[in-house]
Design an enzyme around this catalytic site. Structure first.
Site, PDB file in Angstrom:
ATOM      1  N   GLU A 187      -0.732   4.198  -5.953  1.00 26.24           N
ATOM      2  CA  GLU A 187      -2.110   4.162  -6.427  1.00 26.24           C
ATOM      3  C   GLU A 187      -3.105   4.602  -5.366  1.00 26.24           C
ATOM      4  O   GLU A 187      -4.082   5.301  -5.665  1.00 26.24           O
ATOM      5  CB  GLU A 187      -2.460   2.745  -6.892  1.00 26.24           C
ATOM      6  N   GLU A 188      -2.863   4.226  -4.124  1.00 28.06           N
ATOM      7  CA  GLU A 188      -3.832   4.516  -3.067  1.00 28.06           C
ATOM      8  C   GLU A 188      -3.951   6.003  -2.773  1.00 28.06           C
ATOM      9  O   GLU A 188      -5.029   6.492  -2.406  1.00 28.06           O
ATOM     10  CB  GLU A 188      -3.469   3.756  -1.788  1.00 28.06           C
ATOM     11  N   GLU A 198      -6.407  -5.008 -10.607  1.00 28.31           N
ATOM     12  CA  GLU A 198      -7.067  -4.799  -9.325  1.00 28.31           C
ATOM     13  C   GLU A 198      -7.798  -6.082  -8.929  1.00 28.31           C
ATOM     14  O   GLU A 198      -8.016  -6.963  -9.766  1.00 28.31           O
ATOM     15  CB  GLU A 198      -8.062  -3.645  -9.429  1.00 28.31           C
TER      16      GLU A 198
END
Length: 412
Positions: free
Chosen positions: A176-177, A201
């Site tokens: 995801e990052e 999140e």
């Protein structure tokens, strides 16, 4: 507002009205068993969080990512989930899809991510610890706290033998990052097959959820000049570094505060020897926008404004590499907010609502038209820094919130 490919406007508004109609039913006393289980699980949940935080799982570090995934899989299998691994080539990590089948009508997607922004060795340098009511360690709230919240909300529902949903899918992203084409395709495909997405999140520091997010892009500026000796004949060169500096200063003004558009140059490269006029230089800028049209405008303005050069006979090329799309606030997400606020009200707590300049996987879910709400993880702050923390006191309320949210939307 973004166009939604899945359904016509009337159907989407009908869904929003149906979701909103649920709200009065949740403005009540707490569900006693869920509240008791959530509180009882807090210590256990923190131990699982400690295990996850003490594993290095920076983006691209497959050994740690697969170890985190393995722990999550073990817990989800105990709840009866079937597991599918999706390889995230070329780093040899795996995305995780865990599926629970129920007897209700709605398909619910829970998303979290296993990767962090921290390099190998960070867990040993800053292991999990609790001080003054806050838990610390790399990735403690972004997003290992989200993984823990998801697992324990499902444990609570398992204890109730609650199966009044058609399907719950837990998607754990390994990248995801940084983003990846595989993850993007997987999230879009999976979200499109579900009725609602709840993204895990982190909860915001004010104990809130996220109802909109900016999209992301990278502006690239490449300058070609001419090399020359910096002391003997600098006039014969064409200084790419100087031209790049000029471009950064003028292109850095392309943001629009009123439209929440920002452009910030963060990476600059030029030259490798002090006595040589550099003939190459490049820069990259982080670009954020709340509406997709602003990315079109930035791309056009990069080309137009960069034509104004400081150094004659240099070549300047610009491009915009688009990342995650914006996650817009919609009637459906507002309806989900109303339900969530009612649930938190059962605990006597106030759930705040906000937007975020950070992009996330929820942007991809929303982009295919699936009603999406974000921020269901454990509350924390100082994201992406060595001081990142999670509020210990938020663990039980967040487990309660997510479990009740699944109940309220699962069979409607």
């Amino acid at each position: 507002m973004r166009a939604f490919p899945r359904s016509p406007l009337a159907l989407r508004l009908g869904l929003a009205l149906a979701l909103t109609a649920l709200a009065p039913s949740v403005m009540a006393a707490p569900h006693k068993q869920i509240q008791a289980d959530a509180e009882q699980y807090q210590g256990e949940a923190l131990k699982l969080l400690e295990r996850l935080v003490n594993i290095d799982s920076g983006s691209g570090y497959a050994p740690g990512l697969n170890q985190v995934g393995g722990i999550a899989i073990e817990e989800l299998k105990k709840l009866g989930a079937t597991i599918e691994l999706v390889p995230n080539t070329p780093d040899k990590s795996n995305h995780v899809l865990a599926t629970l089948k129920g007897t209700g009508t709605k398909k619910i997607l829970l998303m979290a991510h296993m990767d962090t922004v921290f390099k190998e060795g960070s867990a040993a340098e800053r292991p999990f610890h609790i001080k003054d009511g806050r838990a610390y360690g790399p990735g403690v709230m972004d997003d290992k706290g989200g993984i823990v919240a998801g697992i324990y909300a499902l444990k609570v529902l398992h204890n109730l033998n609650y199966r009044d949903y058609a399907q719950i899918t837990v998607l754990l992203d390994a990248s995801e990052e940084t983003g990846s084409d595989i993850a993007t395709d997987l999230i879009k495909k999976t979200a499109k097959a579900h009725d609602i997405t709840l993204n895990l999140e982190p909860g915001r520091p004010a104990d809130g959820l996220v109802v909109w997010r900016k999209g992301s892009a990278t502006a690239v500026v490449d300058v070609k000049g001419k090399a020359s000796h910096a002391g003997v004949a600098p006039e014969l060169g064409r200084n790419a570094a100087m031209e790049l500096s000029h471009q950064v200063l003028q292109l850095g003004k392309l943001g629009d505060e009123a439209k929440k558009t920002t452009i910030n140059f963060t990476v600059l490269k030029a030259g490798d020897r002090t006595n040589v006029i550099p003939d190459q230089a490049s820069a990259k800028a982080d670009v954020r926008a709340a509406v997709p049209e602003e990315f079109d405008r930035i791309e056009q303005d990069l080309a137009k404004v960069s034509a104004n050069k400081l150094i004659p006979d240099t070549e300047v090329k610009t491009s915009l590499q688009r990342g995650l799309p914006p996650m817009p606030q919609t009637a459906e997400s507002d309806a989900l907010v109303t339900i969530a606020q009612g649930i938190y009200g059962e605990l006597g707590r106030t759930l705040t609502i906000e937007g975020s300049g950070g992009a996330a996987d929820s942007s991809l879910s929303a982009s295919v038209g699936t009603p999406t709400l974000d921020g269901f993880g454990i509350v924390g702050g100082n994201i992406h820094t060595p001081e990142e923390y999670a509020e210990v006191g938020s663990v039980a309320p967040r487990i309660y919130l997510l479990a009740r949210m699944i109940m309220e939307v699962g069979n409607k």
